[in-house]
Scaffold this motif. Structure first.
Motif, PDB file in Angstrom:
ATOM      1  N   VAL A  97       0.884  -0.714  -0.136  1.00 22.77           N
ATOM      2  CA  VAL A  97       0.324   0.158  -0.070  1.00 22.77           C
ATOM      3  C   VAL A  97       1.144   1.309  -0.283  1.00 22.77           C
ATOM      4  CG1 VAL A  97      -2.416   1.095   1.513  1.00 22.77           C
ATOM      5  CG2 VAL A  97      -1.958  -1.207   1.151  1.00 22.77           C
ATOM      6  N   VAL A  98      -0.042   1.858  -0.811  1.00 20.74           N
ATOM      7  CA  VAL A  98       2.014   3.460  -0.788  1.00 20.74           C
ATOM      8  C   VAL A  98       0.658   5.019  -0.814  1.00 20.74           C
ATOM      9  CG1 VAL A  98       3.347   4.348  -3.155  1.00 20.74           C
ATOM     10  CG2 VAL A  98       2.998   1.850  -3.021  1.00 20.74           C
ATOM     11  N   ALA A  99       1.318   5.641  -0.092  1.00 22.07           N
ATOM     12  CA  ALA A  99       0.538   6.260   0.370  1.00 22.07           C
ATOM     13  C   ALA A  99       1.176   8.045  -0.073  1.00 22.07           C
ATOM     14  CB  ALA A  99      -0.460   6.699   1.137  1.00 22.07           C
ATOM     15  N   ASP A 100       1.273   8.739  -0.378  1.00 24.73           N
ATOM     16  CA  ASP A 100       1.654  10.607  -0.595  1.00 24.73           C
ATOM     17  C   ASP A 100       1.555  10.943   0.585  1.00 24.73           C
ATOM     18  OD1 ASP A 100       3.267  12.424  -1.275  1.00 24.73           O
ATOM     19  OD2 ASP A 100       1.993  12.903  -2.721  1.00 24.73           O
ATOM     20  N   VAL A 101       2.438  10.858   1.667  1.00 23.10           N
ATOM     21  CA  VAL A 101       1.901  12.004   3.212  1.00 23.10           C
ATOM     22  C   VAL A 101       2.748  12.709   2.601  1.00 23.10           C
ATOM     23  CG1 VAL A 101       0.849  10.198   4.119  1.00 23.10           C
ATOM     24  CG2 VAL A 101       3.532  10.384   4.522  1.00 23.10           C
ATOM     25  N   SER A 102       3.536  13.279   1.879  1.00 28.05           N
ATOM     26  CA  SER A 102       4.835  14.260   1.527  1.00 28.05           C
ATOM     27  C   SER A 102       4.680  15.650   2.883  1.00 28.05           C
ATOM     28  CB  SER A 102       5.407  14.742   0.437  1.00 28.05           C
ATOM     29  OG  SER A 102       4.507  15.489   0.272  1.00 28.05           O
TER      30      SER A 102
END
Length: 80
Positions: free
Chosen positions: A10-15
């Motif tokens: 699972v990949v999420a952009d939390v930058s």
């Protein structure tokens, strides 16, 4: 949820969040990602929530996560 060989990802952009502001929890093959940015005056100025269910053949004890320098959160779990 993406299958790659014998693992799920699972990949999420939390930058936009700092690492201490990000909380990942797992329960019964569910993964929850929560993050919130708090302004200097104590108000919440940004939030992120994502929930997903891992497939039934996920090994629940193998779930791990890593944060890349670019701010991408990668959660991986092995298949049984």
């Amino acid at each position: 949820v993406r299958a790659q060989g014998d693992t799920y990802q699972v990949v999420a952009d939390v930058s936009q969040f700092e690492p201490p502001d990000i909380v990942v929890t797992t329960s019964n093959c569910h993964v929850a990602i929560q993050a919130e940015k708090v302004a200097d005056d104590g108000t919440v100025c940004d939030t992120f929530t994502h929930k997903c269910q891992l497939p039934e053949d996920t090994d629940p004890l193998s779930v791990s996560c890593a944060l890349t320098e670019a701010g991408t959160l990668v959660i991986t779990a092995r298949r049984r």
